[in-house]
Motif scaffolding. Structure first.
Motif, mmCIF file in Angstrom:
data_model
loop_
_atom_site.group_PDB
_atom_site.id
_atom_site.type_symbol
_atom_site.label_atom_id
_atom_site.label_comp_id
_atom_site.label_asym_id
_atom_site.label_seq_id
_atom_site.Cartn_x
_atom_site.Cartn_y
_atom_site.Cartn_z
ATOM 1 N N ALA A 135 0.832 -1.200 0.000
ATOM 2 C CA ALA A 135 0.000 0.000 0.000
ATOM 3 C C ALA A 135 0.870 1.254 0.000
ATOM 4 C CB ALA A 135 -0.924 -0.007 1.211
ATOM 5 N N TRP A 136 1.959 1.216 0.753
ATOM 6 C CA TRP A 136 2.881 2.356 0.779
ATOM 7 C C TRP A 136 3.509 2.578 -0.589
ATOM 8 C CZ3 TRP A 136 8.258 3.107 0.367
ATOM 9 C CH2 TRP A 136 8.744 4.320 0.890
ATOM 10 N N ALA A 137 3.881 1.490 -1.245
ATOM 11 C CA ALA A 137 4.463 1.601 -2.577
ATOM 12 C C ALA A 137 3.455 2.193 -3.558
ATOM 13 C CB ALA A 137 4.924 0.231 -3.057
ATOM 14 N N SER A 138 2.198 1.761 -3.470
ATOM 15 C CA SER A 138 1.163 2.321 -4.332
ATOM 16 C C SER A 138 1.001 3.814 -4.078
ATOM 17 C CB SER A 138 -0.170 1.605 -4.078
ATOM 18 O OG SER A 138 -0.121 0.259 -4.463
ATOM 19 N N ALA A 139 1.054 4.202 -2.825
ATOM 20 C CA ALA A 139 0.923 5.617 -2.488
ATOM 21 C C ALA A 139 2.089 6.419 -3.036
ATOM 22 C CB ALA A 139 0.842 5.773 -0.969
ATOM 23 N N ARG A 140 3.278 5.860 -2.950
ATOM 24 C CA ARG A 140 4.445 6.559 -3.475
ATOM 25 C C ARG A 140 4.371 6.672 -4.994
ATOM 26 N NH1 ARG A 140 6.795 9.659 -2.249
ATOM 27 N NH2 ARG A 140 8.989 9.164 -2.504
ATOM 28 N N GLU A 141 3.838 5.628 -5.635
ATOM 29 C CA GLU A 141 3.664 5.674 -7.085
ATOM 30 C C GLU A 141 2.678 6.763 -7.459
ATOM 31 O OE1 GLU A 141 1.960 4.851 -10.972
ATOM 32 O OE2 GLU A 141 0.912 4.612 -9.078
ATOM 33 N N GLN A 142 1.748 7.073 -6.543
ATOM 34 C CA GLN A 142 0.784 8.146 -6.766
ATOM 35 C C GLN A 142 1.371 9.520 -6.458
ATOM 36 O OE1 GLN A 142 -2.699 7.826 -7.835
ATOM 37 N NE2 GLN A 142 -1.631 6.019 -8.577
ATOM 38 N N VAL A 160 6.261 10.357 4.256
ATOM 39 C CA VAL A 160 5.736 10.568 5.605
ATOM 40 C C VAL A 160 4.209 10.583 5.589
ATOM 41 C CG1 VAL A 160 5.573 12.221 7.501
ATOM 42 C CG2 VAL A 160 7.799 11.757 6.446
ATOM 43 N N VAL A 161 3.623 11.331 4.661
ATOM 44 C CA VAL A 161 2.165 11.395 4.551
ATOM 45 C C VAL A 161 1.598 10.017 4.242
ATOM 46 C CG1 VAL A 161 0.277 12.288 3.134
ATOM 47 C CG2 VAL A 161 2.056 13.833 3.936
ATOM 48 N N ALA A 162 2.233 9.316 3.294
ATOM 49 C CA ALA A 162 1.744 7.991 2.912
ATOM 50 C C ALA A 162 1.758 7.039 4.099
ATOM 51 C CB ALA A 162 2.594 7.435 1.770
ATOM 52 N N LEU A 163 2.858 7.025 4.828
ATOM 53 C CA LEU A 163 2.968 6.106 5.956
ATOM 54 C C LEU A 163 1.938 6.425 7.033
ATOM 55 C CD1 LEU A 163 4.453 3.794 7.345
ATOM 56 C CD2 LEU A 163 6.072 5.470 8.241
ATOM 57 N N THR A 182 16.036 9.410 5.628
ATOM 58 C CA THR A 182 16.353 8.001 5.791
ATOM 59 C C THR A 182 15.082 7.244 6.153
ATOM 60 O OG1 THR A 182 16.811 8.162 8.157
ATOM 61 C CG2 THR A 182 18.646 8.633 6.654
ATOM 62 N N ALA A 183 15.151 5.921 6.122
ATOM 63 C CA ALA A 183 13.989 5.113 6.492
ATOM 64 C C ALA A 183 13.557 5.409 7.923
ATOM 65 C CB ALA A 183 14.318 3.630 6.319
ATOM 66 N N ASP A 184 14.514 5.527 8.830
ATOM 67 C CA ASP A 184 14.181 5.829 10.226
ATOM 68 C C ASP A 184 13.495 7.181 10.347
ATOM 69 O OD1 ASP A 184 15.413 3.748 12.255
ATOM 70 O OD2 ASP A 184 16.845 3.960 10.623
ATOM 71 N N GLU A 185 13.966 8.171 9.583
ATOM 72 C CA GLU A 185 13.380 9.508 9.669
ATOM 73 C C GLU A 185 11.954 9.522 9.132
ATOM 74 O OE1 GLU A 185 17.436 12.223 9.365
ATOM 75 O OE2 GLU A 185 16.455 11.520 7.530
ATOM 76 N N ILE A 186 11.679 8.718 8.107
ATOM 77 C CA ILE A 186 10.311 8.628 7.588
ATOM 78 C C ILE A 186 9.372 8.151 8.689
ATOM 79 C CG2 ILE A 186 8.799 7.346 6.015
ATOM 80 C CD1 ILE A 186 11.178 7.368 4.026
ATOM 81 N N GLU A 229 9.159 10.854 11.577
ATOM 82 C CA GLU A 229 8.366 12.035 11.247
ATOM 83 C C GLU A 229 6.881 11.699 11.134
ATOM 84 O OE1 GLU A 229 9.615 14.813 8.408
ATOM 85 O OE2 GLU A 229 11.711 14.797 9.062
ATOM 86 N N ALA A 230 6.574 10.453 10.745
ATOM 87 C CA ALA A 230 5.166 10.050 10.682
ATOM 88 C C ALA A 230 4.563 9.973 12.093
ATOM 89 C CB ALA A 230 5.022 8.702 9.988
ATOM 90 N N ASP A 231 5.412 9.783 13.113
ATOM 91 C CA ASP A 231 4.996 9.814 14.517
ATOM 92 C C ASP A 231 3.792 8.906 14.755
ATOM 93 O OD1 ASP A 231 5.027 10.518 17.172
ATOM 94 O OD2 ASP A 231 3.834 12.342 16.888
ATOM 95 N N LEU A 232 3.939 7.636 14.428
ATOM 96 C CA LEU A 232 2.829 6.696 14.526
ATOM 97 C C LEU A 232 2.449 6.388 15.978
ATOM 98 C CD1 LEU A 232 3.729 4.168 11.695
ATOM 99 C CD2 LEU A 232 2.471 6.338 11.566
ATOM 100 N N ASP A 233 3.312 6.729 16.906
ATOM 101 C CA ASP A 233 2.984 6.507 18.318
ATOM 102 C C ASP A 233 2.414 7.749 18.985
ATOM 103 O OD1 ASP A 233 3.892 3.809 18.409
ATOM 104 O OD2 ASP A 233 5.950 4.559 18.374
ATOM 105 N N GLY A 234 2.362 8.840 18.214
ATOM 106 C CA GLY A 234 1.915 10.095 18.800
ATOM 107 C C GLY A 234 0.416 10.266 18.734
#
Length: 231
Positions: free
Chosen positions: A45-52, A57-60, A219-223, A226-231
């Motif tokens: 799904a993330w790859a599809s979003a990036r293709e779009q 960060v927004v996609a994740l 970087t992958a870690d920064e993505i 920044e998405a802050d999935l625990d926030g």
């Protein structure tokens, strides 16, 4: 397949190390976040979003809210698009542009596969390489936005007009470009490394190009940070 100790060790490595293994690190973060059972679905799904064209960060972030059953918590137009993308990927439907070769190749890379699992017309499909807009730009397929970025950075423009949306032939040409680049890097043991893979060559080239354009590559870690999935 990844823990906080590993993440710290990874971030302590030289920047070039992080960039070379960008996709490997991304895979580990997807597994850590979404689990062994669902990581490939989330990565697809993330790859599809990036293709779009959505930012990583927004996609994740949108995929995470979709994954936990709250897609409308992110109610922007991008969020609605992500919901459609996730539905298309999750049900295994064609979904128009949502199920692209790019999605399949990127998931193959994240899964550590050495050959492509989806390719029409050739049983000897070769190594998977995630070919998105930045890969196209490296491989000589400039779009109008790329020309504007070059102009803003005061860099030389490529010859010829901007390319339209690249088709299957351009995709395969770009994939071959990175296979050849990896072979050239190995032939010279670039950076003291003689086992470059095509996706590693693409990742390092992407970071280098974005820095030349005065951008701030993530970087992958920064993505994930920044998405802050625990926030």
């Amino acid at each position: 397949m990844g823990n906080e100790g590993e993440a710290v060790l990874f971030r302590d490595q030289p920047l070039a190390f992080q960039e070379r293994f960008f996709h490997r690190r991304l895979a580990r973060l997807f597994v850590s976040r979404f689990g062994d059972e669902h990581w490939a679905w989330a990565a697809g799904a993330w790859a599809s979003a990036r293709e779009q064209g959505l930012s990583p960060v927004v996609a994740l972030r949108h995929i995470f809210f979709f994954f936990i059953g709250r897609p409308h918590d992110q109610s922007s137009d991008e969020g609605k698009l992500l919901e459609e993308i996730c539905n298309a990927w999750g049900w295994g439907k064609d979904g128009g542009r949502f199920r692209t070769v790019y999605v399949s190749d990127l998931v193959d890379v994240l899964a550590g596969r050495e050959t492509r699992s989806f390719f029409e017309g050739d049983v000897n499909a070769g190594a998977p390489v995630p070919i998105d807009i930045w890969a196209f730009r490296q491989a000589g397929f400039p779009d109008q936005e790329f020309r504007e970025l070059l102009d803003e950075a005061g860099l030389e423009q490529p010859a010829g007009p901007p390319h339209g949306e690249p088709g299957a032939d351009a995709y395969e040409a770009a994939r071959a470009f990175f296979v050849a680049r990896a072979a050239a890097l190995n032939a010279t043991a670039s950076g003291g490394i003689s086992d470059w893979t095509a996706e590693e060559a693409e990742a390092v080239g992407r970071f280098e190009l974005q820095r030349r354009l005065d951008l701030d590559p993530l970087t992958a870690d920064e993505i994930f940070d920044e998405a802050d999935l625990d926030g």
